[in-house]
Motif scaffolding. Structure first.
Motif, PDB file in Angstrom:
ATOM      1  N   ASN A  54      10.427  14.272  38.500  1.00  0.00           N
ATOM      2  CA  ASN A  54      10.693  15.040  39.711  1.00  0.00           C
ATOM      3  C   ASN A  54      12.186  14.996  40.053  1.00  0.00           C
ATOM      4  O   ASN A  54      12.804  16.024  40.352  1.00  0.00           O
ATOM      5  N   PHE A  55      12.782  13.816  39.959  1.00  0.00           N
ATOM      6  CA  PHE A  55      14.206  13.634  40.238  1.00  0.00           C
ATOM      7  C   PHE A  55      15.058  14.493  39.306  1.00  0.00           C
ATOM      8  O   PHE A  55      16.010  15.146  39.740  1.00  0.00           O
ATOM      9  N   LEU A  56      14.714  14.503  38.020  1.00  0.00           N
ATOM     10  CA  LEU A  56      15.488  15.267  37.044  1.00  0.00           C
ATOM     11  C   LEU A  56      15.367  16.770  37.270  1.00  0.00           C
ATOM     12  O   LEU A  56      16.363  17.499  37.224  1.00  0.00           O
ATOM     13  N   VAL A  57      14.157  17.250  37.514  1.00  0.00           N
ATOM     14  CA  VAL A  57      13.951  18.689  37.726  1.00  0.00           C
ATOM     15  C   VAL A  57      14.675  19.145  38.989  1.00  0.00           C
ATOM     16  O   VAL A  57      15.383  20.152  38.986  1.00  0.00           O
ATOM     17  N   ARG A  58      14.527  18.380  40.053  1.00  0.00           N
ATOM     18  CA  ARG A  58      15.213  18.733  41.309  1.00  0.00           C
ATOM     19  C   ARG A  58      16.731  18.713  41.120  1.00  0.00           C
ATOM     20  O   ARG A  58      17.436  19.575  41.638  1.00  0.00           O
ATOM     21  N   GLY A  59      17.216  17.721  40.392  1.00  0.00           N
ATOM     22  CA  GLY A  59      18.653  17.636  40.140  1.00  0.00           C
ATOM     23  C   GLY A  59      19.177  18.840  39.387  1.00  0.00           C
ATOM     24  O   GLY A  59      20.256  19.359  39.687  1.00  0.00           O
ATOM     25  N   MET A  60      18.422  19.291  38.389  1.00  0.00           N
ATOM     26  CA  MET A  60      18.834  20.476  37.634  1.00  0.00           C
ATOM     27  C   MET A  60      18.890  21.697  38.554  1.00  0.00           C
ATOM     28  O   MET A  60      19.815  22.505  38.467  1.00  0.00           O
ATOM     29  N   GLN A  61      17.904  21.799  39.431  1.00  0.00           N
ATOM     30  CA  GLN A  61      17.892  22.914  40.373  1.00  0.00           C
ATOM     31  C   GLN A  61      19.091  22.841  41.320  1.00  0.00           C
ATOM     32  O   GLN A  61      19.752  23.842  41.575  1.00  0.00           O
ATOM     33  N   MET A  62      19.377  21.654  41.821  1.00  0.00           N
ATOM     34  CA  MET A  62      20.469  21.486  42.777  1.00  0.00           C
ATOM     35  C   MET A  62      21.831  21.733  42.126  1.00  0.00           C
ATOM     36  O   MET A  62      22.780  22.115  42.811  1.00  0.00           O
TER      37      MET A  62
END
Length: 93
Positions: A54-62
């Motif tokens: 979740n952290f990685l996916v959100r980070g990519m989006q951000m």
């Protein structure tokens, strides 16, 4: 390509794990997180925590990645992940 970067391929649009959904970026986050965790254990025997995915996916989006627009190949996702890690390291210095 590193093992972790290769695992990012679990987010490819063509396999049905990422697609239109409630998230404005087109990622159905809970479904994607579960699918990535499942693929990591099935293909590599690697257990990853859902909160880490979740952290990685959100980070990519951000950091500007938009899933579902044709740039979800292994090379692009690996590059995005690498850039995200660099960003986090620089931020903490």
């Amino acid at each position: 390509m590193t093992g972790r970067a290769a695992r990012a391929k679990g987010l490819e649009v063509g396999d049905g794990r990422v697609g239109p959904g409630p998230d404005e970026a087109g990622v159905q986050l809970p479904t994607t997180v579960q699918a990535v965790c499942r693929q990591c254990i099935e293909s590599e025997g690697l257990r990853v925590r859902p909160r880490d995915v979740n952290f990685l996916v959100r980070g990519m989006q951000m950091n500007g990645h938009v899933f579902g627009q044709g740039a979800d190949d292994e090379t692009t996702l690996a590059s995005r992940l690498f850039n995200q890690v660099l960003f986090l390291c620089e931020r903490e210095q």
